[in-house]
Design an enzyme around this catalytic site. Structure first.
Site, PDB file in Angstrom:
ATOM      1  N   SER A 130      25.246  11.710   2.022  1.00 49.95           N
ATOM      2  CA  SER A 130      25.975  12.602   1.123  1.00 49.95           C
ATOM      3  C   SER A 130      25.574  12.335  -0.312  1.00 49.95           C
ATOM      4  O   SER A 130      25.366  11.188  -0.712  1.00 49.95           O
ATOM      5  CB  SER A 130      27.486  12.405   1.273  1.00 49.95           C
ATOM      6  N   LYS A 185      30.322  10.977   8.603  1.00 53.10           N
ATOM      7  CA  LYS A 185      29.839  11.987   7.657  1.00 53.10           C
ATOM      8  C   LYS A 185      30.558  13.324   7.863  1.00 53.10           C
ATOM      9  O   LYS A 185      30.884  14.038   6.907  1.00 53.10           O
ATOM     10  CB  LYS A 185      28.329  12.172   7.810  1.00 53.10           C
ATOM     11  N   HIS A 188      33.891  12.987   6.321  1.00 51.49           N
ATOM     12  CA  HIS A 188      33.677  13.045   4.873  1.00 51.49           C
ATOM     13  C   HIS A 188      33.646  14.507   4.426  1.00 51.49           C
ATOM     14  O   HIS A 188      34.300  14.891   3.447  1.00 51.49           O
ATOM     15  CB  HIS A 188      32.358  12.363   4.512  1.00 51.49           C
ATOM     16  N   ASN A 189      32.893  15.336   5.143  1.00 49.66           N
ATOM     17  CA  ASN A 189      32.781  16.737   4.756  1.00 49.66           C
ATOM     18  C   ASN A 189      34.087  17.485   4.961  1.00 49.66           C
ATOM     19  O   ASN A 189      34.411  18.400   4.198  1.00 49.66           O
ATOM     20  CB  ASN A 189      31.655  17.405   5.549  1.00 49.66           C
ATOM     21  N   GLU A 192      36.089  16.694   2.087  1.00 52.20           N
ATOM     22  CA  GLU A 192      35.492  17.450   0.981  1.00 52.20           C
ATOM     23  C   GLU A 192      36.009  18.894   0.963  1.00 52.20           C
ATOM     24  O   GLU A 192      36.347  19.421  -0.104  1.00 52.20           O
ATOM     25  CB  GLU A 192      33.979  17.429   1.140  1.00 52.20           C
TER      26      GLU A 192
END
Length: 471
Positions: A130, A185, A188-189, A192
């Site tokens: 990222s 990940k 994480h997104n 986000e």
């Protein structure tokens, strides 16, 4: 032998080129390949000119250019392209070589590839990355998962190119076996998505209720970035709102069509949360909000047919502004709490043994959701590694207890004045549901037993019961 490269990279898109340059800047010799030699030529003659990078024009040539055990980094589009590249390069690799997938692959695909390659003696890592183009070039957050032997072989170069947090610690750590890295990940997104939705709602409230200009709102975000809300997304929001369109002289944000696109990682987060039974309503609402924004033509028609409140806000401007700031912070806490609860459950379900404090630490730099309060999240898991939810940590408990009156006023104002706040609202209702010892689910279970004989449990005696509701 000394003329051979340390790492090979397949895929010279923007991210691939930036990563190659990042590796070289830290003393690693690179060999690069891209399907179709033109991009290789352009890279070697352009950004990579006079740098320690070898251009290759076939998988055989790429493999031959690498030191053994070979280390090949894939930066290609997720899905079938990854499988295609692996199939094409595999004949030129040997047992003990390492393949690293740095794309946004689904974690189950990573598990499948790991198992397939293991049978052939090839070590595999699924690596979440990222930070976008700038992060790839100057230091991204790196989330490796897969074969631990592979991690040991590539540990030093990955730590070298990773972003460094304020304490100079690399934002990279081995997370666990199988698909652990790509799953982290994905979450994480998802977080986000939630962050971006919440920020956009704060902007919308200032625009719709307070009548502030884009520039004025940008100044507010700039000031907020000096406090507990300090983060990359708040920082760039302030910059975006200050930009003027060169064609019209209007704020650029005002001429951008209100349709938010998505690539799927937010949806994957919500889907996996449903599979594991973990409530992540703020992340899910952020995904749905993007889907709803895509219905532009329908919304334009509905705007002419469906009524809403007509009254204008006539309250205290400064008080509402402060309330929005607090509501944004507390909603952000809930969004992260949902994400980390999902990571905790997935870690248990898939036997990854994730260190959630470590996850927070590697998100402090390089990545899109980097923020000041990730230090507090890391601290929460340092105090209690098996913490089931961030809301139970004393720091976050105090924050939501003290700030919730402002939070409630903001959500109420959105409802009263017809400003949609799916992010703020879902975060508040998540908090209210989590803090209640008793919820109306008893009635739902009674309904299920009524029409489907699904049974129920009682609060006053053990066992499973069914009632003959009719007759």
């Amino acid at each position: 032998m000394t003329n051979k490269a340390d790492i090979g990279l397949v895929g010279l898109g923007v991210m691939g080129q930036s990563l190659a340059l990042n590796f070289v800047s830290h003393g690693y010799k690179m060999a690069v390949y891209n399907r179709g030699g033109r991009r290789v030529d352009e890279f070697i003659q352009g950004p990579a000119r006079d740098k320690d990078i070898i251009g290759t024009y076939s998988y055989q040539e790429l493999a031959a250019a690498l030191k053994t055990p070979r280390k090949v980094f894939l930066m290609v589009k997720a899905g079938a392209p990854v499988d295609s590249v692996i199939a094409d390069i595999l004949p030129f690799l040997s047992p003990g070589d390492v393949i690293m997938d740095g794309g946004n692959s689904h974690f189950q695909d990573t598990v499948r590839r790991h198992n397939m390659l293991k049978e052939k003696g090839i070590l595999f890592l699924g690596i979440g990355i990222s930070g976008g183009e700038e992060g790839a070039l100057k230091g991204p957050s790196i989330m490796p998962g897969g074969d631990e032997r592979a991690w040991e072989l590539v540990r030093e170069p990955l730590l070298a190119i990773a972003a460094k947090a304020g304490d100079n610690e690399p934002c990279c750590a081995y997370l666990g076996p199988g698909g652990a890295g790509h799953f982290v990940k994905t979450v994480h997104n998802g977080i986000e998505y939630g962050d971006m939705q919440l920020i956009s709602e704060a902007y919308f409230l200032m625009r719709e209720l307070l009548g502030m200009s884009a520039a004025e709102i940008g100044e507010v975000f700039q000031s907020w970035n000096q406090g507990e809300l300090e983060s990359y997304l708040i920082e760039i929001t302030a910059e975006i709102l200050s930009r003027v369109d060169e064609h019209t002289g209007r704020p650029l944000v005002d001429v951008i069509l209100d349709e938010a696109e998505q690539k799927g990682t937010g949806k994957w987060t919500a889907q996996e949360a449903m599979e594991l039974g973990v409530p992540t309503p703020t992340i899910a609402e952020a995904v749905f909000a993007r889907s709803l924004s895509a219905l532009k033509d329908e919304r334009a028609r509905a705007a002419k047919l469906l009524n809403g409140p007509k009254k204008e806000f006539d309250g205290d401007h400064d008080q509402l502004l402060e309330d929005i700031r607090q509501a944004l912070y507390l909603s952000k806490i809930c969004s992260y709490a949902q994400g980390f609860a999902l990571l905790r459950e997935a870690s248990s379900h898939y036997e990854w043994n994730l260190d959630l404090g470590q996850v927070a630490l590697i998100w402090r730099g390089g990545c899109i959701i980097r923020a000041r309060f990730l230090d507090e999240i890391a601290g929460a898991f340092a105090r209690k590694p098996d913490l089931p939810n961030l809301l139970l940590d004393p720091y976050f408990q105090q924050a939501v207890n003290e700030g919730q009156p402002a939070w409630r006023r903001v959500v109420a104002a959105g409802a009263a004045f017809g400003v949609p706040l799916p992010g703020f609202g879902s975060a508040l209702f998540y908090y209210d549901s989590y803090r209640r010892e008793r919820l109306p689910a008893n009635l739902i279970q009674a309904q299920r037993d009524y029409f489907g004989a699904h049974t129920y449990r009682r609060i006053d005696m053990p066992g499973v019961f069914h009632t003959q509701w009719q007759g």
